[in-house]
Design a protein around this motif. Structure first.
Motif, PDB file in Angstrom:
ATOM      1  N   ALA A  45      -0.939   3.807   0.639  1.00 41.33           N
ATOM      2  CA  ALA A  45      -1.828   4.941   0.944  1.00 41.33           C
ATOM      3  C   ALA A  45      -2.140   5.720  -0.317  1.00 41.33           C
ATOM      4  CB  ALA A  45      -1.182   5.848   1.986  1.00 41.33           C
ATOM      5  N   ARG A  46      -1.127   5.951  -1.141  1.00 43.57           N
ATOM      6  CA  ARG A  46      -1.337   6.713  -2.375  1.00 43.57           C
ATOM      7  C   ARG A  46      -2.266   5.969  -3.336  1.00 43.57           C
ATOM      8  NH1 ARG A  46       2.793  10.818  -3.900  1.00 43.57           N
ATOM      9  NH2 ARG A  46       4.034  11.203  -2.048  1.00 43.57           N
ATOM     10  N   LEU A  47      -2.195   4.664  -3.336  1.00 45.80           N
ATOM     11  CA  LEU A  47      -3.005   3.867  -4.257  1.00 45.80           C
ATOM     12  C   LEU A  47      -4.333   3.432  -3.659  1.00 45.80           C
ATOM     13  CD1 LEU A  47      -0.067   1.765  -5.675  1.00 45.80           C
ATOM     14  CD2 LEU A  47      -1.364   3.522  -6.913  1.00 45.80           C
ATOM     15  N   GLY A  48      -4.571   3.760  -2.388  1.00 41.56           N
ATOM     16  CA  GLY A  48      -5.809   3.364  -1.736  1.00 41.56           C
ATOM     17  C   GLY A  48      -5.893   1.863  -1.524  1.00 41.56           C
ATOM     18  N   ALA A  49      -4.741   1.245  -1.285  1.00 37.84           N
ATOM     19  CA  ALA A  49      -4.649  -0.210  -1.158  1.00 37.84           C
ATOM     20  C   ALA A  49      -4.297  -0.592   0.279  1.00 37.84           C
ATOM     21  CB  ALA A  49      -3.575  -0.735  -2.107  1.00 37.84           C
ATOM     22  N   PRO A  50      -4.597  -1.825   0.670  1.00 37.74           N
ATOM     23  CA  PRO A  50      -4.187  -2.290   1.995  1.00 37.74           C
ATOM     24  C   PRO A  50      -2.657  -2.280   2.109  1.00 37.74           C
ATOM     25  CG  PRO A  50      -5.627  -3.905   0.908  1.00 37.74           C
ATOM     26  CD  PRO A  50      -5.313  -2.844  -0.089  1.00 37.74           C
ATOM     27  N   PRO A  51      -2.139  -1.988   3.296  1.00 41.57           N
ATOM     28  CA  PRO A  51      -0.680  -1.901   3.453  1.00 41.57           C
ATOM     29  C   PRO A  51       0.057  -3.229   3.234  1.00 41.57           C
ATOM     30  CG  PRO A  51      -1.799  -1.487   5.545  1.00 41.57           C
ATOM     31  CD  PRO A  51      -2.860  -1.636   4.505  1.00 41.57           C
ATOM     32  N   ASP A  52      -0.645  -4.342   3.347  1.00 44.60           N
ATOM     33  CA  ASP A  52       0.014  -5.642   3.184  1.00 44.60           C
ATOM     34  C   ASP A  52      -0.166  -6.232   1.782  1.00 44.60           C
ATOM     35  OD1 ASP A  52      -2.695  -6.037   3.487  1.00 44.60           O
ATOM     36  OD2 ASP A  52      -2.501  -7.776   4.802  1.00 44.60           O
ATOM     37  N   LEU A  53      -0.602  -5.418   0.844  1.00 38.97           N
ATOM     38  CA  LEU A  53      -0.792  -5.890  -0.524  1.00 38.97           C
ATOM     39  C   LEU A  53       0.558  -6.283  -1.128  1.00 38.97           C
ATOM     40  CD1 LEU A  53      -3.191  -6.118  -2.558  1.00 38.97           C
ATOM     41  CD2 LEU A  53      -2.409  -3.948  -3.503  1.00 38.97           C
ATOM     42  N   PRO A  54       0.650  -7.438  -1.790  1.00 39.85           N
ATOM     43  CA  PRO A  54       1.911  -7.856  -2.398  1.00 39.85           C
ATOM     44  C   PRO A  54       2.423  -6.828  -3.414  1.00 39.85           C
ATOM     45  CG  PRO A  54       0.343  -9.677  -2.404  1.00 39.85           C
ATOM     46  CD  PRO A  54      -0.412  -8.446  -1.969  1.00 39.85           C
ATOM     47  N   ALA A  55       3.734  -6.746  -3.536  1.00 42.21           N
ATOM     48  CA  ALA A  55       4.371  -5.762  -4.419  1.00 42.21           C
ATOM     49  C   ALA A  55       3.866  -5.868  -5.858  1.00 42.21           C
ATOM     50  CB  ALA A  55       5.881  -5.918  -4.370  1.00 42.21           C
ATOM     51  N   ASP A  57       0.930  -6.688  -6.901  1.00 45.76           N
ATOM     52  CA  ASP A  57      -0.391  -6.071  -6.985  1.00 45.76           C
ATOM     53  C   ASP A  57      -0.299  -4.548  -6.876  1.00 45.76           C
ATOM     54  OD1 ASP A  57      -1.529  -8.583  -7.259  1.00 45.76           O
ATOM     55  OD2 ASP A  57      -1.945  -8.778  -5.111  1.00 45.76           O
ATOM     56  N   VAL A  58       0.609  -4.080  -6.027  1.00 45.74           N
ATOM     57  CA  VAL A  58       0.833  -2.637  -5.907  1.00 45.74           C
ATOM     58  C   VAL A  58       1.312  -2.086  -7.249  1.00 45.74           C
ATOM     59  CG1 VAL A  58       2.247  -0.855  -4.800  1.00 45.74           C
ATOM     60  CG2 VAL A  58       1.260  -2.707  -3.422  1.00 45.74           C
ATOM     61  N   ARG A  59       2.244  -2.778  -7.875  1.00 46.84           N
ATOM     62  CA  ARG A  59       2.740  -2.345  -9.192  1.00 46.84           C
ATOM     63  C   ARG A  59       1.610  -2.314 -10.215  1.00 46.84           C
ATOM     64  NH1 ARG A  59       7.836  -1.459 -10.043  1.00 46.84           N
ATOM     65  NH2 ARG A  59       7.710  -1.764 -12.279  1.00 46.84           N
ATOM     66  N   LEU A  63       0.506   0.939 -12.213  1.00 48.79           N
ATOM     67  CA  LEU A  63       0.541   0.992 -13.681  1.00 48.79           C
ATOM     68  C   LEU A  63      -0.811   1.402 -14.254  1.00 48.79           C
ATOM     69  CD1 LEU A  63       2.770  -2.115 -14.430  1.00 48.79           C
ATOM     70  CD2 LEU A  63       3.324   0.277 -14.931  1.00 48.79           C
ATOM     71  N   ASP A  64      -1.893   0.892 -13.662  1.00 46.01           N
ATOM     72  CA  ASP A  64      -3.230   1.294 -14.104  1.00 46.01           C
ATOM     73  C   ASP A  64      -3.442   2.794 -13.894  1.00 46.01           C
ATOM     74  OD1 ASP A  64      -3.806  -1.326 -14.791  1.00 46.01           O
ATOM     75  OD2 ASP A  64      -5.025  -1.715 -13.005  1.00 46.01           O
ATOM     76  N   ALA A  65      -3.047   3.287 -12.719  1.00 46.57           N
ATOM     77  CA  ALA A  65      -3.200   4.714 -12.425  1.00 46.57           C
ATOM     78  C   ALA A  65      -2.340   5.550 -13.366  1.00 46.57           C
ATOM     79  CB  ALA A  65      -2.827   4.997 -10.970  1.00 46.57           C
ATOM     80  N   LEU A  66      -1.129   5.102 -13.619  1.00 39.56           N
ATOM     81  CA  LEU A  66      -0.234   5.838 -14.509  1.00 39.56           C
ATOM     82  C   LEU A  66      -0.833   5.952 -15.909  1.00 39.56           C
ATOM     83  CD1 LEU A  66       2.436   7.285 -14.957  1.00 39.56           C
ATOM     84  CD2 LEU A  66       3.481   5.051 -15.385  1.00 39.56           C
ATOM     85  N   THR A  67      -1.386   4.870 -16.393  1.00 40.58           N
ATOM     86  CA  THR A  67      -2.021   4.883 -17.714  1.00 40.58           C
ATOM     87  C   THR A  67      -3.171   5.894 -17.759  1.00 40.58           C
ATOM     88  OG1 THR A  67      -1.430   2.584 -18.124  1.00 40.58           O
ATOM     89  CG2 THR A  67      -3.249   3.474 -19.422  1.00 40.58           C
ATOM     90  N   SER A  92       3.972  11.633  -9.950  1.00 41.29           N
ATOM     91  CA  SER A  92       3.908  11.054  -8.609  1.00 41.29           C
ATOM     92  C   SER A  92       3.773   9.544  -8.674  1.00 41.29           C
ATOM     93  CB  SER A  92       2.747  11.661  -7.817  1.00 41.29           C
ATOM     94  OG  SER A  92       2.974  13.029  -7.592  1.00 41.29           O
ATOM     95  N   VAL A  93       2.945   9.069  -9.578  1.00 34.79           N
ATOM     96  CA  VAL A  93       2.759   7.619  -9.729  1.00 34.79           C
ATOM     97  C   VAL A  93       4.048   6.978 -10.242  1.00 34.79           C
ATOM     98  CG1 VAL A  93       1.419   5.805 -10.851  1.00 34.79           C
ATOM     99  CG2 VAL A  93       0.269   7.865 -10.033  1.00 34.79           C
ATOM    100  N   GLU A  94       4.766   7.658 -11.118  1.00 34.33           N
ATOM    101  CA  GLU A  94       6.072   7.148 -11.563  1.00 34.33           C
ATOM    102  C   GLU A  94       7.002   6.977 -10.364  1.00 34.33           C
ATOM    103  OE1 GLU A  94       7.186  10.088 -14.419  1.00 34.33           O
ATOM    104  OE2 GLU A  94       5.978   9.179 -16.022  1.00 34.33           O
ATOM    105  N   GLY A  95       6.940   7.908  -9.423  1.00 34.35           N
ATOM    106  CA  GLY A  95       7.740   7.794  -8.206  1.00 34.35           C
ATOM    107  C   GLY A  95       7.331   6.599  -7.366  1.00 34.35           C
ATOM    108  N   VAL A  96       6.040   6.339  -7.292  1.00 39.23           N
ATOM    109  CA  VAL A  96       5.552   5.153  -6.573  1.00 39.23           C
ATOM    110  C   VAL A  96       6.111   3.899  -7.235  1.00 39.23           C
ATOM    111  CG1 VAL A  96       3.508   3.761  -6.043  1.00 39.23           C
ATOM    112  CG2 VAL A  96       3.461   6.236  -5.677  1.00 39.23           C
ATOM    113  N   LEU A  97       6.033   3.838  -8.550  1.00 39.70           N
ATOM    114  CA  LEU A  97       6.539   2.662  -9.271  1.00 39.70           C
ATOM    115  C   LEU A  97       8.037   2.463  -9.037  1.00 39.70           C
ATOM    116  CD1 LEU A  97       4.612   2.896 -12.627  1.00 39.70           C
ATOM    117  CD2 LEU A  97       4.639   0.935 -11.070  1.00 39.70           C
ATOM    118  N   ALA A  98       8.772   3.545  -9.001  1.00 38.25           N
ATOM    119  CA  ALA A  98      10.219   3.444  -8.786  1.00 38.25           C
ATOM    120  C   ALA A  98      10.547   2.905  -7.397  1.00 38.25           C
ATOM    121  CB  ALA A  98      10.874   4.806  -8.991  1.00 38.25           C
ATOM    122  N   ALA A  99       9.662   3.159  -6.432  1.00 34.35           N
ATOM    123  CA  ALA A  99       9.913   2.736  -5.057  1.00 34.35           C
ATOM    124  C   ALA A  99       9.440   1.314  -4.754  1.00 34.35           C
ATOM    125  CB  ALA A  99       9.228   3.706  -4.093  1.00 34.35           C
TER     126      ALA A  99
END
Length: 108
Positions: A45-55, A57-59, A63-67, A92-99
């Protein structure tokens, strides 16, 4: 339920985005709202991605958003409000990456 200090900062920043005129482009403000959890707390949800996106791709998206947001936070031309926003969003994005589970490269 909020579990840490940063979650309170996220909530305060979301309220500020809704109540005060934001600095930055409309798309940037919308992305900030989403990354701060405005559309839900999950990584997808935070990344605006489908919920079934592979980890992996989410990472990649995170990483793109963090940059982008780290660069925005370090932009010497930006005003204080924009750099503060960028730093909160980057955290916040760092928190997403950690999770998101790290993916290991395939063995050859």
């Amino acid at each position: 339920m909020l579990t840490g200090a940063h979650e309170f900062v996220e909530q305060d920043t979301l309220v500020a985005l809704h109540t005060r005129p934001a600095t930055g482009e409309r798309g940037e403000v919308e992305e900030a709202r989403r990354l701060l959890g405005g559309d839900g707390p999950s990584a997808s949800a935070r990344l605006g991605a489908p919920p079934d996106l592979p980890a992996a791709d989410v990472r990649g998206l995170a990483l793109d958003a963090l940059t982008r947001w780290r660069r925005a936070g370090e932009d010497p031309r930006a005003d204080r409000a924009r750099t503060d926003l960028a730093r909160v969003v980057a955290r916040s994005v760092e928190g997403v990456l950690a999770a998101v589970p790290a993916t290991e490269p395939a063995l050859r």
